[in-house]
Scaffold this active site. Structure first.
Site, PDB file in Angstrom:
ATOM      1  N   ASP A  51       5.209  -4.095   6.477  1.00 10.63           N
ATOM      2  CA  ASP A  51       4.318  -3.333   5.599  1.00 10.63           C
ATOM      3  C   ASP A  51       2.855  -3.475   5.983  1.00 10.63           C
ATOM      4  O   ASP A  51       2.398  -4.556   6.337  1.00 10.63           O
ATOM      5  CB  ASP A  51       4.485  -3.795   4.143  1.00 10.63           C
ATOM      6  CG  ASP A  51       5.866  -3.470   3.604  1.00 10.63           C
ATOM      7  OD1 ASP A  51       6.480  -2.528   4.138  1.00 10.63           O
ATOM      8  OD2 ASP A  51       6.327  -4.149   2.670  1.00 10.63           O
TER       9      ASP A  51
ATOM     10  N   GLU B  50      12.319   6.560  -1.560  1.00  9.30           N
ATOM     11  CA  GLU B  50      12.481   5.202  -1.039  1.00  9.30           C
ATOM     12  C   GLU B  50      11.744   4.250  -1.982  1.00  9.30           C
ATOM     13  O   GLU B  50      10.555   4.431  -2.235  1.00  9.30           O
ATOM     14  CB  GLU B  50      11.857   5.173   0.356  1.00  9.30           C
ATOM     15  CG  GLU B  50      12.234   4.001   1.197  1.00  9.30           C
ATOM     16  CD  GLU B  50      11.508   4.040   2.542  1.00  9.30           C
ATOM     17  OE1 GLU B  50      10.965   2.995   2.907  1.00  9.30           O
ATOM     18  OE2 GLU B  50      11.455   5.097   3.204  1.00  9.30           O
TER      19      GLU B  50
END
Length: 241
Positions: free
Chosen positions: A42, A31
């Site tokens: 995130d 990824e």
């Protein structure tokens, strides 16, 4: 049974070397995070390397160019994790064409709800790039069954109700939820967010078809020498074999 190893790297200046390292260490799917100024999904580790990548001048075009040039040297499949804003700005069709040219297996778009994902798929029936679905533990059963039924490529289940890489226990209902999702889909179901150690991996693959490891790998690429990182990757790969 072979379980999927899906490590994450940030698309920074030297990301392509990291992708090759991960591929050689037995990653099934890598990824690649596309740096973005407002990365809502995130945690701090990934946010920091993302900001650094932006300062280095890395953008989606750089990532496409690097993948296109190096795709023959990468054994693993690879997917991009990107926010919709970047796709929209590039132009959906142009973005999907660039993905195809760069050999991108799939897209994870964390800020796009399922209904909009389905509309995106419907607008581009000819595309070769999978749009990967995310399912959080907070998603209702009815909705997660629908997402599972519509899924392509693989499903990314979010193991904790938090951003990536924070410490903590897995959701107690997690294994049951993963098994339930698997019963409603044809594609592999991998678990991510907060997975760091071989023990975590061993625990979660009792239910899932594989794991995504993000912050821990990003941290190791930032701080450790290559050999130490490779040893860590091998430990994870061995647990998954």
């Amino acid at each position: 049974m072979h379980k999927l190893f899906v490590p994450y790297v940030m698309g920074n200046r030297d990301f392509i070397e990291n992708v090759k390292t991960l591929s050689e260490a037995g990653a099934d799917i890598v990824e690649v995070g596309v740096p973005f100024s407002d990365p809502v999904a995130d945690g701090p580790v990934i946010m920091n390397v993302g900001n650094k990548a932006i300062q280095e001048g890395v953008n989606i075009q750089y990532i496409f160019d690097q993948l296109t040039e190096n795709q023959d040297e990468i054994q693993s499949k690879y997917v991009l994790m990107t926010y919709y804003n970047i796709i929209n700005h590039y132009g959906e069709l142009a973005f999907l064409n660039a993905c195809e040219q760069a050999g991108v297996y799939g897209l994870i778009i964390p800020d796009l709800p399922h209904e909009l994902v389905q509309q995106l798929k419907a607008r581009h029936p000819e595309r070769k790039t999978n749009i990967i679905s995310l399912i959080a533990m907070t998603t209702s059963n009815t909705r997660s069954h629908q997402i599972a039924k519509d899924a392509e490529g693989f499903i990314y289940t979010v193991t904790m109700n938090a951003t990536t890489g924070e410490d903590g226990k897995f959701h107690p209902e997690l294994k049951n939820r993963i098994k339930d999702i698997k019963a409603h889909t044809e594609v592999p179901v991998v678990a991510g967010f907060g997975i760091r150690t071989a023990a975590h991996v061993k625990d979660i693959i009792e239910a899932s078809d594989g794991v995504v490891i993000g912050s821990e790998i990003v941290k190791r690429f930032e701080n450790d020498d290559k050999q130490t990182t490779i040893e860590y990757l091998k430990t994870i790969r061995n647990v998954l074999n």
